[in-house]
Design a protein around this motif. Structure first.
Motif, PDB file in Angstrom:
ATOM      1  N   TYR A 200      16.999   6.900 -36.258  1.00  0.00           N
ATOM      2  CA  TYR A 200      16.275   5.939 -37.095  1.00  0.00           C
ATOM      3  C   TYR A 200      14.802   6.315 -37.193  1.00  0.00           C
ATOM      4  O   TYR A 200      14.212   6.336 -38.284  1.00  0.00           O
ATOM      5  N   ASN A 201      14.202   6.636 -36.032  1.00  0.00           N
ATOM      6  CA  ASN A 201      12.784   6.988 -36.015  1.00  0.00           C
ATOM      7  C   ASN A 201      12.520   8.265 -36.818  1.00  0.00           C
ATOM      8  O   ASN A 201      11.471   8.387 -37.475  1.00  0.00           O
TER       9      ASN A 201
ATOM     10  N   GLN B 220      12.425   7.532 -40.466  1.00  0.00           N
ATOM     11  CA  GLN B 220      11.151   6.881 -40.763  1.00  0.00           C
ATOM     12  C   GLN B 220      10.019   7.902 -40.757  1.00  0.00           C
ATOM     13  O   GLN B 220       9.112   7.852 -41.600  1.00  0.00           O
TER      14      GLN B 220
ATOM     15  N   SER C 218      10.091   9.920 -43.872  1.00  0.00           N
ATOM     16  CA  SER C 218       9.640   9.060 -44.968  1.00  0.00           C
ATOM     17  C   SER C 218       8.130   8.832 -44.914  1.00  0.00           C
ATOM     18  O   SER C 218       7.454   8.794 -45.949  1.00  0.00           O
ATOM     19  N   ASN C 219       7.594   8.698 -43.692  1.00  0.00           N
ATOM     20  CA  ASN C 219       6.151   8.425 -43.530  1.00  0.00           C
ATOM     21  C   ASN C 219       5.315   9.690 -43.388  1.00  0.00           C
ATOM     22  O   ASN C 219       4.112   9.612 -43.123  1.00  0.00           O
TER      23      ASN C 219
END
Length: 713
Positions: free
Chosen positions: A460-461, A464, A467-468
């Motif tokens: 999950y991280n 993210q 994406s970030n």
């Protein structure tokens, strides 16, 4: 006052649907308002053409009020056309006229088919009265049609009983004794009429239950008393020879004069049951191996858990995943792959017991449920046998095929109490076996659970982070024999908010398995290329400095790398001559033909290509000769060892590369002795911590500023 009383009387008349045809909107509005309380629904149209079009779509009208004088089709022409069409010929029509009041026009209207005339100006009482007559007629008509349908239905039902029917029909009296059977029933049950008539129906439904004292409590007797019907699916009737027949059965009461009884209607479903069983097998089994599929496997696990709870059995789940099965399909074709999968299934069944349930739950994934009543089952022994039988050669068209497997094992209820828990745990343990080198088995344990939770959180991280745009680039210089930096290998790092800077081995496999590797890789390329342009603009580095970027096999199979290079060139104005793409032997071996084609396409675009980790795996000289390579990177496992045999291997690699006009890069240089030895052996470039450790852009900028060529000995 008189008019109101008349209207009140009319309110008791029947209702229905009315169509009004008039070319003037004010007339349509007035008539609709006048008849609104009488009719269920009023439709209004402005012409004969519209009326005909509407009637062809829906003709459920009790009455049509038709204006005689209209532009286009007048009332006479419209009615004439209606009478010629079977859908509209029987709808009653009242003409409304203001000018055609002479007898010849009235006679023409009636001759055309009108049932009445109403002259303008319209008298509301006359209009409502005439409309009500036809609405009542329509209501009566509908009742008659319904009554006739009911009578017809009853007659058909009687005829069905009396005539020959494909369905079995058995009539019983109110006490359950058979008083009529049709030939179909006799054929189904194997009786003659004289043998079955007068028997109690329990003799074919429940021969072990005496009818005395039990019939009155049966659902059939209660249905006769209450007047309700019964439907029963997939029940068994007993034939004369004692065998059973699968049927669908309906039972309904009947009454004739003072006598009561009931009728059984029986449908033989033997063939249908066989078809349903065949369809169920197809839905729950793998068509290639005939093993249970994933759906049935999960149901099997659920049932096994219930038994384990009830009888305190031991229960184990194993996941078996074939290693590098894709190579079989790619190299020998899907027919060979299918043949191997069938043979794998047979070998697995040969190891298991009759009570063990093996399933094929995916392309190259199998699973098995082991139940043990005696608590003597040894999973390690069985897993070892499974690995052993799978290592033996398989054959397709006299061609040998070899395969191995990775197995994950979980025990109930130690690490899961539901089917989903156990399946997930076995899958995680199998994944650990893959990571540990394949051709082995692993047990799910407490550490596996921690790793699984951490992996899910990390996954999950990571999504993210991509994406970030949290990825960082580190760089390690690649120098020529004089110590001049000619290229930088780009090494990705993840700046995790909690765990700090993570190296690629912590997350790249996860990025590949979750499908975000292409997005991550492109993001790294953009960061590195932007930094290169910055260094070039600041004149910190040479204009021909190259970036060496590692590729994942996923980027080849999805053909994203070619698109990525074009995007870099178009969107970021990057010269592709400054890009070196590194690919490993292991990646190429996965699909030699396709990856070679992509490499050649990249080469034609100006990209330079490097074979990484050469010597760590297959080290095929034939493979090397067929690839469009610019660089060969000798694996650090040879560089870090000082044995003579390693030096001989390095010498051979260098000589062959020279023959192919391929530059050689020695990786993992850790000391001056290694540096000097490799230069003497003839390598073109060197890379390693002795030269410079991987560093961020600040550290590399500092190296550029303090860089000076290494003096030759």
């Amino acid at each position: 006052m008189v008019e109101t009383e008349c209207f009140n009387e009319l309110s008791n008349f029947g209702s229905g649907n009315v169509l009004i045809v008039d070319d003037r909107e004010e007339n349509l509005f007035a008539l609709k308002e006048l008849l609104a309380e009488q009719c269920n629904h009023i439709s209004c149209v402005n012409s004969g053409n519209e009326a005909l079009s509407l009637l062809l779509k829906e003709n459920s009208y009790a009455l049509i009020l038709l204006d005689v004088q209209m532009p286009g089709l007048d009332g006479f022409e419209t009615l004439s056309l209606m009478k010629n069409h079977p859908k509209t010929r029987d709808i009653p029509v009242i003409f409304i006229t203001a000018i055609h009041k002479e007898d010849k026009y009235l006679h023409l209207g009636f001759k055309t088919g009108a049932v009445d005339y109403i002259c303008k100006p319209i008298d509301p009482i006359i209009m409502r009265s005439k409309v009500s007559v036809f609405l009542n007629l329509e209501s009566d008509k509908q009742k008659i049609v319904a009554d006739l349908a009911e009578i017809s239905s009853i007659e058909k039902a009687k005829q069905t009983i009396l005539s020959s029917s494909a369905q079995g029909i058995i009539s019983v009296d109110e006490f359950g004794f058979i008083d009529y059977v049709n030939p179909a029933s006799l054929g189904m049950l194997g009786y003659t009429a004289d043998k079955l008539t007068s028997k109690h129906v329990f003799s074919i439904i429940s021969p072990d239950i005496p009818f005395l004292g039990n019939w009155t409590h049966s659902i059939y007797c209660k249905a006769i008393q209450s007047g309700h019907s019964i439907l029963e699916n997939n029940i068994h009737l007993y034939q004369q020879n004692g065998t059973t027949l699968s049927v669908d059965l309906s039972f309904g009461p009947h009454r004739e004069s003072m006598a009561k009884g009931g009728v059984f209607v029986i449908q033989d479903i033997t063939e249908r049951k066989k078809e349903e069983d065949d369809l169920l097998f197809l839905a729950t089994h793998d068509s290639l191996t005939n093993l249970p599929n994933k759906l049935l496997f999960k149901e099997t696990v659920v049932n096994a858990i219930s038994r384990a709870k009830r009888y305190e059995n031991e229960l184990y789940i194993m996941f078996i995943d074939l290693d590098h099965f894709k190579n079989i399909n790619d190299e020998l074709g899907h027919c060979a792959g299918d043949c191997l999968l069938r043979d794998v299934a047979n070998r697995l069944l040969g190891v298991g017991r009759d009570v063990d349930v093996f399933s094929r739950i995916g392309g190259d994934e199998f699973a098995v449920v082991f139940e043990d009543k005696n608590k003597s089952f040894n999973t390690d022994v069985v897993a070892s046998k499974l690995l052993s039988v799978l290592k033996q050669p398989f054959y397709f068209d006299n061609q040998e095929m070899f395969i191995s497997a990775s197995i994950g094992i979980v025990k109930y209820p130690d690490y899961g109490i539901t089917a989903d828990d156990l399946i997930q745990a076995a899958d995680i343990a199998m994944y650990r076996a893959k990571q540990a080198g394949r051709n082995r088995f692993e047990h799910f344990d407490a550490q596996s659970r921690i790793e699984a939770v951490n992996r899910i959180e990390l996954e999950y991280n990571l999504k993210q982070a991509v994406s970030n745009k949290e990825m960082l680039c580190f760089y390690q210089p690649i120098v020529d024999v004089n110590g001049k930096t000619c290229a930088l290998e780009v090494l990705v790092r993840w700046e995790h908010p909690m765990l700090g800077i993570l190296s690629p081995d912590r997350f790249l496999n996860l990025a590949e398995s979750t499908g975000i590797i292409s997005e991550l890789s492109y993001q790294v390329m953009v960061i590195a290329c932007a930094q290169l342009k910055k260094w070039q603009k600041e004149s910190v580095c040479e204009s021909n400095l190259k970036l060496s970027i590692n590729l994942s096999s996923k980027q080849f199979f999805r053909k994203t790398i070619v698109e990525d290079m074009l995007r870099l060139k178009m969107d970021h104005n990057i010269k592709l001559e400054n890009i070196i793409l590194e690919v490993t032997e292991a990646t190429i071996i996965e699909n030699v033909g396709e990856i070679t084609r992509v490499l050649k396409e990249l080469k034609s675009m100006g990209v330079q290509l490097s074979l990484d980790n050469y010597g760590a795996g297959y080290s095929s000289l034939h493979l090397l000769s067929n690839l469009p390579l610019d660089y060969l990177k000798i694996d650090k496992s040879f560089v870090n060892k000082t044995k003579p045999v390693n030096q001989n291997i390095i010498d051979t690699m260098i000589k062959f590369a020279k023959l192919m006009s391929i530059k050689v890069v020695a990786v993992g240089v850790e000391s001056v002795e290694q540096y000097d030895s490799l230069v003497e052996a003839g390598v073109d470039y060197l890379q390693g911590n002795y030269i410079h450790e991987a560093s961020n852009s600040v550290g590399i900028s500092y190296k550029f500023k303090s860089d000076h060529p290494r003096q030759k000995k």
